[in-house]
Design an enzyme around this catalytic site. Structure first.
Site, PDB file in Angstrom:
ATOM      1  N   LYS A  60      24.969  -8.202  16.826  1.00 39.47           N
ATOM      2  CA  LYS A  60      25.147  -8.582  15.333  1.00 39.47           C
ATOM      3  C   LYS A  60      26.541  -8.929  15.099  1.00 39.47           C
ATOM      4  O   LYS A  60      27.636  -8.611  15.420  1.00 39.47           O
ATOM      5  CB  LYS A  60      24.991  -7.603  14.319  1.00 39.47           C
ATOM      6  CG  LYS A  60      23.614  -6.881  14.222  1.00 39.47           C
ATOM      7  CD  LYS A  60      23.381  -6.210  13.150  1.00 39.47           C
ATOM      8  CE  LYS A  60      21.821  -6.174  12.577  1.00 39.47           C
ATOM      9  NZ  LYS A  60      21.759  -5.097  11.584  1.00 39.47           N
ATOM     10  N   GLU A  88       8.879   3.350   4.368  1.00 42.04           N
ATOM     11  CA  GLU A  88       8.989   4.082   3.218  1.00 42.04           C
ATOM     12  C   GLU A  88       7.846   5.052   2.811  1.00 42.04           C
ATOM     13  O   GLU A  88       7.903   6.067   2.298  1.00 42.04           O
ATOM     14  CB  GLU A  88       8.991   2.988   2.147  1.00 42.04           C
ATOM     15  CG  GLU A  88      10.252   2.109   1.973  1.00 42.04           C
ATOM     16  CD  GLU A  88      10.364   0.943   3.065  1.00 42.04           C
ATOM     17  OE1 GLU A  88      11.255   0.158   3.150  1.00 42.04           O
ATOM     18  OE2 GLU A  88       9.301   0.731   3.854  1.00 42.04           O
ATOM     19  N   ARG A 141       6.383  -0.137  -1.412  1.00 38.68           N
ATOM     20  CA  ARG A 141       5.544  -0.097  -0.230  1.00 38.68           C
ATOM     21  C   ARG A 141       5.181   1.165  -0.177  1.00 38.68           C
ATOM     22  O   ARG A 141       4.175   1.509   0.859  1.00 38.68           O
ATOM     23  CB  ARG A 141       6.590  -0.683   0.787  1.00 38.68           C
ATOM     24  CG  ARG A 141       6.941  -1.849   0.812  1.00 38.68           C
ATOM     25  CD  ARG A 141       8.392  -2.131   1.572  1.00 38.68           C
ATOM     26  NE  ARG A 141       8.151  -2.130   3.015  1.00 38.68           N
ATOM     27  CZ  ARG A 141       7.843  -2.941   3.698  1.00 38.68           C
ATOM     28  NH1 ARG A 141       7.532  -4.135   3.291  1.00 38.68           N
ATOM     29  NH2 ARG A 141       7.889  -2.578   4.862  1.00 38.68           N
TER      30      ARG A 141
END
Length: 625
Positions: free
Chosen positions: A284, A370, A398
């Site tokens: 990253k 979630e 969700r």
């Protein structure tokens, strides 16, 4: 100044004539362009910098848009935008009327689906592959998914089905956590590529059929070979076993910044006759030291100084709602050892960093799951604790089934702390939190608090800590209003509002931080000789029936909410007025029946008519017919 290769790239077809060295130069140019634009506009920096070579390698081999590349979430897709004809517009990234920060089909034929929520790309990709097979066409289907997204439940449901379907498609697992062992890299690459080829699969199946046809001895050899093969795979490449067990051929980890290697592997697996997962290891923030040093901060970032990486924030000013919430929850947890804080890969974003440090045993981060987080919270509540589930509004959608069945039905003592509620700005329609009032109001046993400023938020958190049963609080993104915070939080009476301003001609009932705009509208109406009453309703559910009845004594009842009108609090007020038999004219203001684009929050609120001028104009228009 010599022309960049990037300036000559108008479509992915232009990449096919470039050498590996050219592509490496192009990768550096793309990183420079990403940094130049995001330092001014903000954006998802670290993940996009890490995926540049992977995207270039794929586009140099595929024939897009006939072939399809899907991006899970889309955080890493900036290089994709830059090589698909959007260089000139890239400076408008995340700006009002400009390029979306995520793939967007209406923006480009190269964008396959509106990415923004995690773990869904594999399902969409399998659907595209199924449609291709039904048509009898031959396009390649590739999805790029991160190591965090692939842990989501929907991704695993899709992987299970992909292994069963055995239709050709390529899954690029962008892993920016695992390191690469150079000692075994060449061997691992050879084994992984060999196993991914059609010839390998055909030879394997043919040999197995011939041996099994020879009776008991042959079947024994097959069994022994299978056991040896599995043992060797577990010894040499244990990471791949879970995918192999699902029926998906998995390569060994390869360097995601090595363009020749990426092209070699992708060229091989794109010809496979079944699903293949390519394990790509990236870093990253690659190419930009501040992002590499602090990739979490550069995941989603506002404008920053390109030289230092420091955010360009104004000094001073009020704290964010998120910070106020985090401090308030820590205060409640100090007094109540039963409080547990939970999130789904949003510790920093929901202000729980301090809580995690102070109460590590009472903090749970489930990752991008979630539904699981909410289901787990119901279990924690059943065990006698008080879970506070802290999730962005757009992502709590969700887990709606778990909110209803696991929490509301048994009246579980779960508290939902909904960050980024309302219009959130530059991330656009996939991230605006405009539906939570509507989807929580419909749920039996649920209570919904809508604090109008940071002081009210502190009171709301204290109230949730004392309430029994399911309840929620929603609050916006960004800086709060600068009102003094209470030294001792108050316990808010359930379903009771507070009068903010007296008025006799019009009653404006507000939900959340739009109360400030409503007060501004009342000032503008006063200039027109109209006396406006302003009520901070505090609760979207249950509603204050008495305050609504008093509002009906005016000439016009107006509701204002920073969420969807359909099913929202305003419609709830209309229902109460109907039951009360009131004949007063009404006006319901909120987000209309359309998705909200990206842009600054003030601009978007203006477009929706939810700033002071918009509210006042709507009221005047209604009164004057």
């Amino acid at each position: 100044m010599s022309q960049r290769i990037l300036d000559a790239v108008t479509s992915p077809a232009d990449l096919k004539v470039l050498t590996d060295d050219d592509l490496a130069i192009l990768a550096d140019e793309i990183r420079g362009e990403i940094l130049s634009v995001t330092s001014k506009n903000g954006g998802h920096v670290a993940s996009s910098l890490g995926a540049v070579e992977t995207i270039l390698a794929l586009h140099s081999l595929l024939d897009c848009p006939k072939d399809r590349i899907l991006f899970d979430v889309g955080h890493q897709a900036y290089a994709h935008k830059l090589v698909t004809g959007r260089l000139e517009d890239f400076k408008t990234l995340r700006k009002y009327g400009g390029l979306s920060g995520f793939p967007k089909p209406s923006e480009s034929p190269y964008d396959v689906h509106p990415s923004g929520h995690a773990s869904d790309s594999l399902s969409v990709a399998l659907g595209l592959a199924k449609a291709r097979d039904l048509r009898g066409s031959d396009e390649k289907i590739v999805t790029v998914i991160g190591d965090a997204s692939v842990a989501g439940g929907m991704a695993w449901e899709a992987l299970n089905h992909i292994g069963h379907a055995q239709t050709p498609m390529v899954i690029v697992l962008n892993d920016n956590e695992m390191s690469i062992s150079r000692n075994v890299g060449a061997l691992m690459r050879h084994l992984g590529m060999m196993r991914a080829t059609t010839q390998y699969r055909e030879a394997r199946d043919s040999m197995q059929d011939k041996l099994e046809a020879r009776g008991k001895l042959g079947r024994g050899v097959v069994s022994l070979g299978r056991n040896v093969k599995e043992s060797m795979k577990q010894f040499i490449i244990p990471h791949s076993m879970i995918y192999e067990q699902l029926g998906i051929v998995c390569t060994t980890p390869i360097d995601g910044h090595d363009i020749p290697l990426l092209r070699e592997v992708f060229a091989s697996v794109l010809e496979a006759d079944g699903p293949v997962l390519v394990h790509v290891v990236t870093r990253k923030g690659e190419g930009y030291k501040p992002a590499m040093k602090d990739p979490e901060r550069f995941h989603g970032v506002g404008p920053y100084d390109l030289g230092t990486g420091q955010l360009l924030k104004k000094a001073g000013g009020p704290p964010t709602y998120t910070a106020v919430f985090g401090d308030a929850l820590c205060r409640e947890a100090e007094a109540d050892p039963d409080i547990v804080a939970m999130t789904a890969a949003m510790k920093g974003g929901t202000g729980l960093g301090g809580f995690a440090q102070k109460f590590p045993d009472r903090f749970v981060d489930t990752g991008i799951t979630e539904g699981h987080a909410v289901g787990m919270a119901s279990g924690i509540a059943a065990g006698g604790k008080k879970p506070f589930v802290c999730i962005y509004s757009t992502f709590l959608q969700r887990a709606l089934d778990q909110v209803i069945i696991d929490c509301a039905l048994p009246k579980a003592n779960v508290k939902f702390c909904i960050d980024r509620a309302g219009v959130v700005g530059d991330d656009g329609p996939t991230h605006h939190g405009i539906f939570d009032i509507a989807y929580l109001r419909m749920v039996p046993n649920m209570r919904v608090l809508t604090p109008s400023n940071e002081a009210e938020l502190v009171h709301a958190v204290h109230t949730l800590a004392k309430l029994e049963g399911p309840a929620s609080v929603r609050y916006p993104r960004g800086a709060a209003q600068g009102v003094p915070l209470p030294e001792e939080p108050q316990l808010l009476e359930v379903g009771k509002s507070r009068l903010v301003r007296e008025g006799s001609d019009v009653a404006i009932l507000t939900f959340g931080a739009v109360k400030t705009a409503a007060e501004g509208a009342a000032d503008l109406l006063a200039e027109q000789g109209i006396s406006a009453r302003v009520v901070d309703m505090r609760w979207a559910k249950p509603l204050d029936a008495q305050a609504i009845a008093e509002a009906a004594a005016t000439q016009l009842v107006v509701t204002v909410e920073p969420g969807a009108v359909a099913g929202g609090a305003g419609e709830g007020v209309l229902e109460v007025l109907s039951l009360q038999g009131a004949k007063t004219p009404t006006l319901v203001l909120g987000i209309g029946d359309a998705f909200v684009p990206q842009g600054s929050i003030p601009q978007l609120m203006h477009d929706q008519g939810l700033d002071a001028e918009g509210i006042a104009a709507s009221v005047l228009k209604k009164l004057r017919g």
